[in-house]
Write an enzyme that holds these catalytic residues in place. Structure first.
Site, PDB file in Angstrom:
ATOM      1  N   LYS A 159      -9.677  -3.168 -15.090  1.00 53.54           N
ATOM      2  CA  LYS A 159      -8.941  -2.543 -14.204  1.00 53.54           C
ATOM      3  C   LYS A 159      -8.011  -3.162 -13.393  1.00 53.54           C
ATOM      4  O   LYS A 159      -6.607  -3.028 -13.160  1.00 53.54           O
ATOM      5  CB  LYS A 159      -9.665  -1.744 -13.097  1.00 53.54           C
ATOM      6  CG  LYS A 159      -9.165  -0.891 -12.085  1.00 53.54           C
ATOM      7  CD  LYS A 159      -8.123  -0.062 -12.342  1.00 53.54           C
ATOM      8  CE  LYS A 159      -7.211   0.158 -11.190  1.00 53.54           C
ATOM      9  NZ  LYS A 159      -7.166   1.516 -10.856  1.00 53.54           N
TER      10      LYS A 159
ATOM     11  N   CYS B  49      -2.131  -0.173  -5.224  1.00 52.82           N
ATOM     12  CA  CYS B  49      -2.655  -0.565  -6.534  1.00 52.82           C
ATOM     13  C   CYS B  49      -1.980  -2.016  -6.855  1.00 52.82           C
ATOM     14  O   CYS B  49      -2.478  -3.094  -6.915  1.00 52.82           O
ATOM     15  CB  CYS B  49      -2.604   0.411  -7.493  1.00 52.82           C
ATOM     16  SG  CYS B  49      -2.893   2.106  -7.131  1.00 52.82           S
TER      17      CYS B  49
HETATM   18  N1  SAJ Z   1       8.020  -0.600  -9.853  1.00 52.32           N
HETATM   19  C1  SAJ Z   1       9.275  -1.418  -9.821  1.00 52.32           C
HETATM   20  N2  SAJ Z   1       9.616  -1.769 -11.092  1.00 52.32           N
HETATM   21  C2  SAJ Z   1       9.177  -0.880 -12.278  1.00 52.32           C
HETATM   22  C3  SAJ Z   1       8.076   0.045 -11.898  1.00 52.32           C
HETATM   23  C4  SAJ Z   1       7.706  -0.072 -10.824  1.00 52.32           C
HETATM   24  O1  SAJ Z   1       9.639  -2.223  -9.027  1.00 52.32           O
HETATM   25  O2  SAJ Z   1      10.006  -1.094 -13.352  1.00 52.32           O
HETATM   26  C5  SAJ Z   1       7.564  -0.578  -8.338  1.00 52.32           C
HETATM   27  C6  SAJ Z   1       7.456   0.920  -7.954  1.00 52.32           C
HETATM   28  O3  SAJ Z   1       8.672   1.331  -7.252  1.00 52.32           O
HETATM   29  C7  SAJ Z   1       6.432   0.814  -6.782  1.00 52.32           C
HETATM   30  C8  SAJ Z   1       5.316  -0.274  -7.564  1.00 52.32           C
HETATM   31  O4  SAJ Z   1       6.202  -0.745  -8.288  1.00 52.32           O
HETATM   32  O5  SAJ Z   1       6.747   0.463  -5.690  1.00 52.32           O
HETATM   33  C9  SAJ Z   1       4.064   0.604  -8.072  1.00 52.32           C
HETATM   34  O6  SAJ Z   1       4.625   1.814  -8.984  1.00 52.32           O
HETATM   35  P1  SAJ Z   1       3.973   2.293 -10.361  1.00 52.32           P
HETATM   36  O7  SAJ Z   1       4.415   3.604 -10.403  1.00 52.32           O
HETATM   37  O8  SAJ Z   1       4.369   1.227 -11.353  1.00 52.32           O
HETATM   38  O9  SAJ Z   1       2.374   2.092 -10.107  1.00 52.32           O
HETATM   39  P2  SAJ Z   1       1.384   2.880  -9.028  1.00 52.32           P
HETATM   40  O10 SAJ Z   1       1.080   1.885  -8.261  1.00 52.32           O
HETATM   41  O11 SAJ Z   1       1.733   3.976  -8.407  1.00 52.32           O
HETATM   42  O12 SAJ Z   1       0.160   3.285 -10.116  1.00 52.32           O
HETATM   43  C10 SAJ Z   1      -0.544   2.108 -10.901  1.00 52.32           C
HETATM   44  C11 SAJ Z   1      -0.584   2.492 -12.007  1.00 52.32           C
HETATM   45  N3  SAJ Z   1      -1.106   1.328 -12.988  1.00 52.32           N
HETATM   46  C12 SAJ Z   1      -0.453   0.841 -14.023  1.00 52.32           C
HETATM   47  O13 SAJ Z   1       0.477   1.518 -14.735  1.00 52.32           O
HETATM   48  C13 SAJ Z   1      -0.881  -0.097 -15.088  1.00 52.32           C
HETATM   49  C14 SAJ Z   1      -1.601   3.730 -12.406  1.00 52.32           C
HETATM   50  O14 SAJ Z   1      -1.629   3.662 -13.715  1.00 52.32           O
HETATM   51  C15 SAJ Z   1      -2.995   3.174 -11.864  1.00 52.32           C
HETATM   52  O15 SAJ Z   1      -3.966   4.380 -11.720  1.00 52.32           O
HETATM   53  C16 SAJ Z   1      -2.672   2.847 -10.316  1.00 52.32           C
HETATM   54  O16 SAJ Z   1      -1.746   1.967 -10.162  1.00 52.32           O
HETATM   55  C17 SAJ Z   1      -4.029   2.496  -9.602  1.00 52.32           C
HETATM   56  O17 SAJ Z   1      -4.635   3.403  -9.025  1.00 52.32           O
HETATM   57  O18 SAJ Z   1      -4.495   1.444  -9.920  1.00 52.32           O
END
Ligand code: SAJ
Length: 406
Positions: free
Chosen positions: A201, A255
């Site tokens: 995880k 996360c």
């Molecule tokens: N972000 C970027 N660039 C990107 C993608 C995201 O800067 O290319 C930023 C987003 O704007 C945001 C942050 O990263 O601020 C996180 O966003 P996210 O949509 O990537 O992820 P979370 O935190 O909403 O959800 C993650 C997910 N993990 C993965 O994709 C590996 C989700 O599947 C998990 O369930 C969740 O964390 C968790 O609960 O751990």
């Protein structure tokens, strides 16, 4: 009957999903206001499909309570923050929930921890909390770790379709809990041991954090020599084995901006790439602040109170603002003894910061420089309203000629 402990972003949808698939569920949370809201028939946050799922679960007989229930299966999904100084996981909520479960549960019960924890947390904190009650793990109490994987913004779909991991001491117990999740989960469910489940995880979120940090670093390199990072990433990603994520104004949420620190905290001399990546991501709001000052200078703008940050949530189309880059940026500005930036977010209806607007037009009226911190659909649909503004677009969504980028 399953008692789901903790009715937040993960516990609530999980409880609803089980109840709407024929499982008897009681959701427990110590926050009595939250329980009262749910009992009044209202959900506590916005998420696609959540209200419909809630209605189905109510039809399925779900109950909400502040009391821990006497039953044979518990799913614990409470927050696991990290300690800002040691960077280690703070398991206090998990331990408190486990202790409360131990106070009521009968012998033979299975306790599933869904909360994300660093590898070894279950051994270090959860097992002792169970044993303190005189229970023998594996005989009186069965222990499982089933970390969730759903992404805010697409939770309901992902609960149904994502593959899952179940870690258990005892394979047969792992299979029993697999069957519980299989009541709604159409993905593949892997049964492994607890330590492996804990680690996978955290590694999944770390993988994403490191990849985002790489994109952010590229954005800085490209800014330094005036190259187009988006065009470069687009072309690189046409290579069959390259998949770079997108740079942004920072990483928020509960996360990806948190879990990788657990590994840095536990393995400080080993987790070097992860440490640097987290620092890179955490440095992005300051990088945006610098860009704001540069762009103000270039455009002869001197009044910081005429600068507006569009978006307060941690990512697009959600109302969750935990660890959001905009809040990080405001905090950094305050540390430099400057305030006055204006903010607006269509999803955040209550006042959470100073100078916050609740109407897009009123917000735009009062600012000359708009910083697009979050790519909500609303701003994509209203891009024409930015045509007479100076724009700093942190997500490459604005095609107006007046837009600056990271
Ligand atoms: N972000 C970027 N660039 C990107 C993608 C995201 O800067 O290319 C930023 C987003 O704007 C945001 C942050 O990263 O601020 C996180 O966003 P996210 O949509 O990537 O992820 P979370 O935190 O909403 O959800 C993650 C997910 N993990 C993965 O994709 C590996 C989700 O599947 C998990 O369930 C969740 O964390 C968790 O609960 O751990």
């Amino acid at each position: 009957m399953i008692n789901v402990i903790g009715l937040g972003y993960i516990g609530l949808p999980t409880a609803l999903m089980l109840a709407s698939h024929g499982v008897e569920v009681v959701g427990t949370d110590y926050n009595s206001d939250l329980v009262a809201t749910l009992n009044a028939g209202k959900t506590t946050f916005k998420e696609d499909g959540l209200d419909e799922l809630f209605a189905d679960a109510v039809k399925g007989g779900i109950k909400f309570s502040t009391e821990y229930q006497v039953t044979d299966t518990y799913i614990v999904s409470v927050p696991t923050p990290y300690d800002k100084f040691s960077k280690k996981v703070d398991a206090c909520y998990v331990v408190a929930a486990i202790k409360s479960v131990m106070d009521v549960c009968p012998k033979g019960a299975t306790v599933v921890v869904e909360s994300t924890v660093s590898p070894g947390t279950i051994d270090k904190f959860v097992r002792p909390a169970i044993e303190a009650n005189g229970f023998v793990i594996g005989k009186d109490i069965h222990l499982v770790h089933a970390p969730e994987r759903i992404i805010p913004g697409n939770m309901v779909y992902e609960l149904l379709h994502n593959n899952r991991t179940i870690g258990a001491d005892d394979k047969a117990i792992g299979e029993k809990i697999k069957a519980v999740y299989a009541s709604f989960c159409q993905g593949e469910i892997v049964v492994t041991d607890i330590r492996t489940a804990e680690m996978t995880k955290v590694v999944e979120n770390t993988f994403r954090a490191v990849n985002i940090a790489f994109a952010n670093e590229l954005a800085k390199i490209c800014r330094h020599d005036n190259m187009d990072v988006y065009e470069i990433i687009k072309i690189c990603n046409m290579h069959p084995r390259v998949n770079i994520l997108q740079p942004g104004p920072g990483v928020g949420g509960h996360c990806i901006s948190v879990d990788p620190w657990f590994l840095v905290g536990d393995y400080p001399s080993l987790a070097k790439v992860i440490d640097e990546s987290m620092k890179t991501n955490d440095g992005m709001p300051d990088f945006v602040l610098n860009r704001i000052y540069e762009i103000m200078k270039e455009n002869g703008l001197t009044d910081i109170s005429r600068v507006g940050l569009y978006g307060l949530s941690y990512k697009e189309n959600v109302d969750d603002y935990r660890e959001s880059p905009t809040l990080q940026l405001l905090e950094s500005q305050e540390r430099h003894l400057a305030t006055g930036l204006k903010t607006y977010d269509p999803f955040i209806t209550k006042d959470i910061v100073e100078n916050q607007y609740h109407d897009l037009d009123a917000f735009l009226n009062d600012v000359d420089l708009v910083v697009v911190m979050v790519k909500h659909d609303e701003i994509k649909e209203n891009m024409n309203k930015l045509s007479n503004k100076v724009v700093l677009d942190c997500h490459n969504i604005c095609t107006l000629p007046n837009a600056y980028h990271l």
